[in-house]
Design a protein around this motif. Structure first.
Motif, short mmCIF file in Angstrom:
data_model
loop_
_atom_site.label_atom_id
_atom_site.label_comp_id
_atom_site.label_asym_id
_atom_site.label_seq_id
_atom_site.Cartn_x
_atom_site.Cartn_y
_atom_site.Cartn_z
N SER A 85 0.84 -1.19 0.00
CA SER A 85 0.00 0.00 0.00
C SER A 85 0.88 1.25 0.00
N SER A 86 0.41 2.24 -0.73
CA SER A 86 1.10 3.54 -0.70
C SER A 86 0.34 4.53 0.19
N LEU A 87 -0.63 4.03 0.96
CA LEU A 87 -1.34 4.86 1.93
C LEU A 87 -0.42 5.19 3.09
N ASN A 88 -0.61 6.34 3.71
CA ASN A 88 0.21 6.76 4.84
C ASN A 88 -0.34 6.23 6.16
N HIS A 89 0.55 5.93 7.10
CA HIS A 89 0.20 5.54 8.46
C HIS A 89 -0.73 4.33 8.52
N VAL A 90 -0.33 3.25 7.85
CA VAL A 90 -1.12 2.02 7.85
C VAL A 90 -1.01 1.36 9.22
N GLU A 91 -2.15 1.05 9.83
CA GLU A 91 -2.19 0.42 11.14
C GLU A 91 -2.47 -1.08 11.06
N SER A 92 -3.33 -1.49 10.10
CA SER A 92 -3.63 -2.91 9.94
C SER A 92 -4.05 -3.21 8.51
N ILE A 93 -3.86 -4.49 8.13
CA ILE A 93 -4.28 -4.97 6.83
C ILE A 93 -5.04 -6.28 7.07
N ALA A 94 -6.29 -6.33 6.58
CA ALA A 94 -7.12 -7.54 6.69
C ALA A 94 -7.36 -8.10 5.30
N ILE A 95 -7.26 -9.43 5.19
CA ILE A 95 -7.51 -10.11 3.93
C ILE A 95 -8.73 -11.01 4.12
N LEU A 96 -9.73 -10.83 3.26
CA LEU A 96 -10.97 -11.60 3.37
C LEU A 96 -11.26 -12.31 2.05
N VAL A 97 -11.72 -13.56 2.13
CA VAL A 97 -12.09 -14.34 0.96
C VAL A 97 -13.60 -14.51 0.97
N GLU A 98 -14.25 -13.98 -0.05
CA GLU A 98 -15.70 -13.86 -0.08
C GLU A 98 -16.45 -15.17 0.16
N LYS A 99 -16.13 -16.24 -0.51
CA LYS A 99 -16.94 -17.46 -0.44
C LYS A 99 -16.38 -18.53 0.50
N ASN A 100 -15.41 -18.19 1.31
CA ASN A 100 -14.93 -19.14 2.32
C ASN A 100 -15.94 -19.22 3.45
N ALA A 106 -6.76 -13.49 7.06
CA ALA A 106 -5.61 -13.00 7.81
C ALA A 106 -5.83 -11.54 8.19
N LYS A 107 -5.25 -11.15 9.33
CA LYS A 107 -5.26 -9.75 9.73
C LYS A 107 -3.91 -9.44 10.34
N PHE A 108 -3.26 -8.43 9.81
CA PHE A 108 -1.93 -8.04 10.25
C PHE A 108 -2.00 -6.68 10.93
N GLU A 109 -1.48 -6.59 12.14
CA GLU A 109 -1.38 -5.32 12.86
C GLU A 109 0.04 -4.80 12.61
N LEU A 110 0.15 -3.59 12.08
CA LEU A 110 1.44 -3.04 11.70
C LEU A 110 1.77 -1.78 12.49
N SER A 111 3.04 -1.57 12.67
CA SER A 111 3.50 -0.30 13.23
C SER A 111 3.46 0.73 12.10
N PRO A 112 3.01 1.94 12.37
CA PRO A 112 2.99 2.97 11.33
C PRO A 112 4.39 3.28 10.76
#
Length: 156
Positions: A85-100, A106-112
């Protein structure tokens, strides 16, 4: 003395049996089970998952999220994904699969202070959209990609 001992043993056995029944789920209410069943058999489980995770926050479509995932997966049991991501100050990234059955993969908590790059291998039950939701200090942003899983590729 023996009467006290016998009473103690009887109470211990009764409490132990009751505890096993309670933890085994035999004492739960049918209404709670019916509510859980209605939630899990809903046709729009992805939207329910997003609602629970992000508490009705506005999620904005963004082109600043790059998802690298194969368009066609021969083996749905291990589909590689890399999110940047080129967004600023990313705190978390969640990945969701629609039909699962459970959309949150997965969900990742990141340091800014870190570069917002995550990588994983997903288990994808069937052809569906893979959504990524990025949380920043400015709000929530999303992007998605469609992945086609070939027949026999994954069994959940």
């Amino acid at each position: 003395m023996t009467d006290d001992r016998r009473a103690f043993i009887k109470k211990s056995v009764a409490i132990g049996g009751y505890s096993m029944i309670a933890t085994g789920g035999l004492l739960t209410s049918p209404e709670a089970n019916a509510e859980w069943l209605a939630e899990t058999t809903s046709t729009d489980i992805l939207q329910q998952t997003i609602k629970r995770l992000f508490k009705d926050q506005e999620i904005i479509e963004s082109d600043k999220i790059d998802i690298q995932i194969p368009k066609t997966a021969e083996n749905g049991a291990a589909v590689p994904i890399t999110v940047t991501s080129s967004l600023n100050h990313v705190e978390s990234i969640a990945i969701l699969v629609e039909k699962n059955p459970i959309p949150l993969a997965a969900k990742f908590e990141l340091s800014p202070d870190l570069e917002p790059v995550v990588s994983a291998r997903l288990k994808i039950a069937e052809s569906s959209a893979v959504a990524v939701i990025v949380e920043t200090n400015e709000g929530f942003f999303t992007a998605s990609e469609k992945v086609i899983v070939t027949p026999g590729g994954c069994e959940i």
